[in-house]
Design a protein around this motif. Structure first.
Motif, PDB file in Angstrom:
ATOM      1  N   THR A 462       0.896  -1.180  -0.013  1.00  0.00           N
ATOM      2  CA  THR A 462       0.025   0.038   0.055  1.00  0.00           C
ATOM      3  C   THR A 462       0.733   1.326   0.088  1.00  0.00           C
ATOM      4  O   THR A 462       0.400   2.265  -0.609  1.00  0.00           O
ATOM      5  CB  THR A 462      -1.035  -0.032   1.228  1.00  0.00           C
ATOM      6  N   GLY A 466       0.679   4.137  -2.899  1.00  0.00           N
ATOM      7  CA  GLY A 466       0.566   5.341  -2.251  1.00  0.00           C
ATOM      8  C   GLY A 466       1.600   6.474  -3.063  1.00  0.00           C
ATOM      9  O   GLY A 466       1.218   7.352  -3.410  1.00  0.00           O
ATOM     10  N   LEU A 519      -6.596  -0.782   0.040  1.00  0.00           N
ATOM     11  CA  LEU A 519      -6.535   0.798   0.139  1.00  0.00           C
ATOM     12  C   LEU A 519      -8.166   1.156  -0.243  1.00  0.00           C
ATOM     13  O   LEU A 519      -8.746   1.983   0.672  1.00  0.00           O
ATOM     14  CB  LEU A 519      -5.650   1.337  -0.786  1.00  0.00           C
ATOM     15  N   LEU A 523      -9.855   5.664  -1.498  1.00  0.00           N
ATOM     16  CA  LEU A 523      -8.359   6.148  -1.645  1.00  0.00           C
ATOM     17  C   LEU A 523      -7.886   6.066  -2.814  1.00  0.00           C
ATOM     18  O   LEU A 523      -7.281   7.306  -3.432  1.00  0.00           O
ATOM     19  CB  LEU A 523      -7.437   5.607  -0.553  1.00  0.00           C
ATOM     20  N   ALA A 537      -5.623   9.054  -7.698  1.00  0.00           N
ATOM     21  CA  ALA A 537      -5.345   9.281  -6.037  1.00  0.00           C
ATOM     22  C   ALA A 537      -6.861  10.102  -5.768  1.00  0.00           C
ATOM     23  O   ALA A 537      -7.016  11.049  -6.218  1.00  0.00           O
ATOM     24  CB  ALA A 537      -4.312  10.204  -5.679  1.00  0.00           C
ATOM     25  N   ARG A 540      -6.003  12.383  -1.676  1.00  0.00           N
ATOM     26  CA  ARG A 540      -4.675  12.471  -1.741  1.00  0.00           C
ATOM     27  C   ARG A 540      -4.032  12.981  -0.223  1.00  0.00           C
ATOM     28  O   ARG A 540      -2.967  12.381  -0.022  1.00  0.00           O
ATOM     29  CB  ARG A 540      -4.333  13.814  -2.543  1.00  0.00           C
ATOM     30  N   LEU A 543      -3.884   9.390   1.338  1.00  0.00           N
ATOM     31  CA  LEU A 543      -2.967   8.509   0.601  1.00  0.00           C
ATOM     32  C   LEU A 543      -1.488   8.838   0.856  1.00  0.00           C
ATOM     33  O   LEU A 543      -0.704   8.527   1.140  1.00  0.00           O
ATOM     34  CB  LEU A 543      -3.395   8.563  -0.802  1.00  0.00           C
ATOM     35  N   TYR A 546       0.674   7.245   3.517  1.00  0.00           N
ATOM     36  CA  TYR A 546       1.427   6.029   3.099  1.00  0.00           C
ATOM     37  C   TYR A 546       2.284   6.202   2.381  1.00  0.00           C
ATOM     38  O   TYR A 546       3.449   5.622   2.291  1.00  0.00           O
ATOM     39  CB  TYR A 546      -0.002   5.044   2.282  1.00  0.00           C
ATOM     40  N   ARG A 547       2.343   7.322   1.659  1.00  0.00           N
ATOM     41  CA  ARG A 547       3.541   7.893   0.810  1.00  0.00           C
ATOM     42  C   ARG A 547       4.725   8.133   2.007  1.00  0.00           C
ATOM     43  O   ARG A 547       6.007   7.922   1.703  1.00  0.00           O
ATOM     44  CB  ARG A 547       3.323   9.161   0.020  1.00  0.00           C
TER      45      ARG A 547
END
Length: 857
Positions: A462, A466, A519, A523, A537, A540, A543, A546-547
């Protein structure tokens, strides 16, 4: 390797005994790696030593499902009833007998601990000291008259009453604080109940590295023999963190750690349950309560002296952003004090990383980060939240244990290292009572733990998805391109020494599909009915959580990319976008200092890190480097290959850091609005919380007007970190009252205040603060009006000024209301005592900056 459940529980015990007691399975008896440890439901299986996993990934160890496949009554009623009966009877490993560690879960455990705490010399001395101080105050105020002929008797009697009262308070506080490991049947039932709940939400189970848990067992055995505590220091992203670690320790036969928890969790029913399952409750803030502070220190002493395992979260609270937060030193300070004072000989530190396919609380985090006040925990929300969790399918939890290490050895190494380093300020590093020495050790300890957590963290599918979705230009990405970029990112993660979660022999496409399913469409949106299924996305902000789980691996590359962008954004031919090495170095130095509270850097120093990063980017063909005859770098630019590929790899690094640059720029612009209006002196102080809220309001406005590219730049935590960084550098000044009812207040430091037009009162876009803002802005992403500096210097600054004037008006009105009513409002001006405290604080900050010898803004 089998994955089913064994029909005969006696073989469970044999497998468990083999895993726990057979010396043949210990890591040091192996010629290669430790055997795989597969624990599914109620069965442990050791793989044969000759087993070779297909396509192994070097250095990542073997990851196995520690707990999975709990039976359900509706689908498997007989197996469900069998499991329940085994837990009730305490059959096999479920009995939780003969665990590795000190004795716990016996009647009278908490009374034994309480007796040790209340009888400890440290607490007794503090009670005596507080009683003497109170008697002295009463004598000074005339409540005790030295002229009385029986003065000494009255004084002694009064002191005895005070000591007794303080003992009673200490006893009550202790009872509310300590964990109550008194009942083994309770913990057996709690284990089964929590496992049922957790493994229904995280349906792919809890995964560990067999090599790491076998190593941990060996360390625990040695610690138990030495009567030493293992201090687990996990990262903190979810309430599931401490649940998963407790379940792992229970399942592996380790003594459960006592978990440091905020007293906000101590609400009816749930609080008592958690306390019996291992929670020790402490206040979020101790204030000037000397008795309570000493009580917590004494409890930590008793635990470490007794060799009881301890767990506390190095970040303090949960990370709402997905990345590691700066270390909080509260409990860590108590642990270090126990050691440095000599009351404890040693303790074993074990950093722990817990990663999730999906975190249960992320939706709530988003509302908090957007400024909605956090709701106080209560039973109703707990029950409704628990029932909804049962219907979720959140993937899996991966827990990794760094190699444990001795706290005593760490202290000795640091003292020896610093004693050899020349310093402008003479410090005796062997003096453990010296506060400079203690603070340096504490800070180094905190950041070492964070670095260790990052070193063993695994990147979940994930997080890969992301990260890719938020680092691509355009609205969406096709399935084939998503797969290609995820595969590239996995390679980059491994090249940087990171780990990617194992999924056996499953094809990458299946792993990505599984990650997208976890996700969910809230998301990640999906567009069908086009030439290729396309993903985008949807949320965002959420998300980005997770980035941020991957950004620590690439922070050096991201800083270099942002520094190079100061030239790339100017356009023109390729040669015009090249940057001299000295300019790049200066901007990287500035940005790394700016984000000192956001990211964890390598301890090797800027020069070494930058050289290694540039060499890596050059090897990856992202940049070219021009050197002189001596081999020194003179110029850096984007490589022809990177330009031909559409700058996709270079853009990846920029997209990682841009939201944080935006947030710092927004915070800096917002404090421009804290410049006092014409005719107003600089002695008006604004509540910190109101300044943060005003910055968020400014950010939301600029985002919707197109002047801010990233909505996540308005998140509360990143803005707070920026304000904290500005305070450390003396750009803003903050006053914190000893009275917890008075919130912290701030002002823009006079030497940083920009000027105002004498005729119109408008802020001038010039001066020290404006130059600082422009330096941040030079690395911002190009967007609407971004090349028109006049837009920022007029309209944006005017908006910040308007919001700032509103803050000043509210502060002055509050001051007037306080003057009329005498109470209830927050003072906008400082008392003489607060002014003295401010002067001392400013001097201390300057001294600290000088001692740290770091790069400053």
């Amino acid at each position: 390797m089998t994955t089913g459940d064994h029909p005969d529980d006696r073989s469970d015990d044999r497998a468990n005994d083999q895993a726990n007691d057979d010396p043949n399975v210990r890591p040091d008896d192996r010629h290669d790696a430790a055997p795989d440890l597969r624990i599914l439901g109620d069965r442990i299986t050791l793989q044969p030593s000759g087993y070779v996993e297909p396509a192994p990934v070097v250095g990542e160890g073997k990851e196995e499902a520690l707990m999975k496949n709990m039976a359900r009554f509706r689908s498997e009623p007989l197996r469900f009833l069998r499991e329940v009966s085994l837990h009730v009877s305490g059959t096999g490993w479920r009995a939780y007998d003969d665990v590795i560690g000190q004795p716990i879960f016996y009647p009278g455990f908490s009374e034994h601990i309480k007796t040790q705490i209340l009888g400890a010399p440290l607490l007794q001395n503090k009670i005596a000291q507080l009683a003497d101080m109170r008697v002295a105050v009463e004598e000074k105020e005339g409540l005790l008259n030295p002229a009385d002929k029986d003065f000494l008797a009255k004084k002694t009697q009064r002191r005895a009453i005070l000591v007794q009262a303080l003992h009673e308070v200490a006893e009550k506080l202790t009872d509310n604080m300590i964990c109550k490991y008194d009942s083994r049947p309770f913990i057996r039932g709690a284990y089964y109940l929590v496992s049922q709940l957790l493994l229904r939400a995280y349906h792919q189970g809890i995964h560990v590295s067999s090599e790491e848990v076998l190593r941990l067992r060996k360390v625990a055995e040695q610690a138990a023999r030495n009567k030493q505590s293992i201090v687990f220091l996990p990262c903190h992203r979810s309430h599931v963190d401490y649940v998963s670690l407790q379940l792992i320790c229970y399942r592996l036969g380790l003594a459960l750690p006592i978990v440091v928890a905020g007293d906000n969790l101590n609400f009816p029913l749930v609080g008592a349950f958690l306390q019996r399952a291992g929670a020790m409750y402490i206040r979020r803030s101790f204030g000037d309560d000397q008795l309570y502070t000493t009580l917590v220190q004494t409890y930590i002493d008793v635990l470490l002296q007794g060799g009881y395992n301890l767990e506390c979260f190095i970040e303090g609270g949960r990370s709402r952003t997905g990345k590691l937060l700066p270390p909080k030193f509260g409990i860590l300070n108590f642990v270090l004090d126990s050691l440095l004072s000599g009351r404890v000989e040693d303790a074993i530190i074990c950093p722990v990383s817990t990663q999730y396919d999906k975190v249960i609380e992320t939706e709530g985090y988003v509302t908090e980060l957007l400024g909605v006040p956090k709701k106080k925990e209560n039973l109703a929300d707990f029950l409704t939240g628990g029932s909804s969790v049962l219907s979720l399918r959140l993937g899996r939890v991966d827990v990794r244990f760094h190699e444990p290490w001795s706290l005593r050895s760490f202290v000795n190494e640091q003292v020896a290292r610093h004693s050899k380093i020349p310093s402008a300020v003479h410090v005796d590093w062997t003096d453990m009572k010296n506060q400079v020495v203690r603070q340096k050790l504490l800070r180094t300890l905190g950041y070492k733990v964070l670095a260790d957590i990052n070193a063993v963290s695994v990147v979940m599918p994930t997080a890969l998805i992301g990260t890719v979705l938020l680092t691509l230009r355009g609205r969406g990405v096709g399935h084939s391109e998503l797969t290609r970029r995820v595969e590239w990112l996995m390679q980059r993660v491994r090249a940087k020494g990171g780990r990617v979660a194992h999924f056996g022999n499953a094809p990458l496409a299946d792993v990505i599909e599984r990650g997208l399913e976890v996700l969910g469409k809230d998301l990640v949106g999906v567009i069908d009915g086009v030439a290729e299924r396309t993903y985008y996305a949807e949320d965002r902000f959420q998300l980005s959580f997770y980035r941020n789980m991957t950004i620590h691996l690439f922070i050096s590359e991201a800083l270099v990319a942002a520094a190079l962008y100061t030239r790339v954004k100017q356009g023109g031919g390729p040669a015009m976008q090249d940057i001299p090495y000295r300019d790049l170095y200066d901007q990287v130095l500035f940005l790394s200092s700016l984000f000192r509270g956001e990211f964890i850097y390598s301890s090797e120093g800027l020069d070494t890190n930058l050289e290694r990063t540039l060499s890596g980017l050059e090897a990856d063909n992202v940049i070219f480097i021009e050197r002189d005859e001596q081999g020194a770098i003179t110029k850096i630019g984007l490589s022809d290959a990177e330009r031909a590929a559409g700058r996709e790899n270079y853009d990846f690094y920029c997209f990682l850091i841009w939201p944080f640059i935006e947030a710092s720029w927004l915070a800096a612009v917002s404090i421009m609005g804290l410049t006092p209006p014409l005719g107003e002196k600089d002695d008006i102080w604004i509540q910190v919380s109101k300044a943060h809220a005003s910055a968020q309001l400014l950010g939301k406005t600029l985002y919707h007007q197109g002047d801010l590219s990233y909505f996540e730049a308005v998140n509360k935590e990143t803005l707070k970190n920026s304000y904290q960084r500005f305070e450390e550098e003396g750009i803003i000044q903050v006053v914190r009252s000893k009275d917890t009812r008075i919130p912290p207040r701030l002002r823009l430091a006079p030497e940083w205040c920009p000027g105002r037009d004498e005729a119109t009162g408008r802020l001038r876009a010039s001066g020290r603060l404006w130059d600082f803002i422009e330096k941040i802005a030079s690395s911002r992403r190009e967007g609407k009006n971004r090349r028109d500096g006049a837009t920022v210097s007029t309209r944006v600054v005017a908006l910040a000024d308007r919001l700032g004037r509103r803050l000043f008006e509210e502060a002055v009105k509050g001051e007037e209301a306080k003057g009329k009513k005498g109470q209830g409002a927050v003072a906008a001006r400082l008392t003489s005592e607060e002014e003295k405290g401010l002067s001392k604080s400013v001097r201390e900050q300057k001294r600290r900056r000088r001692l740290e010898g770091r790069a400053h803004l």
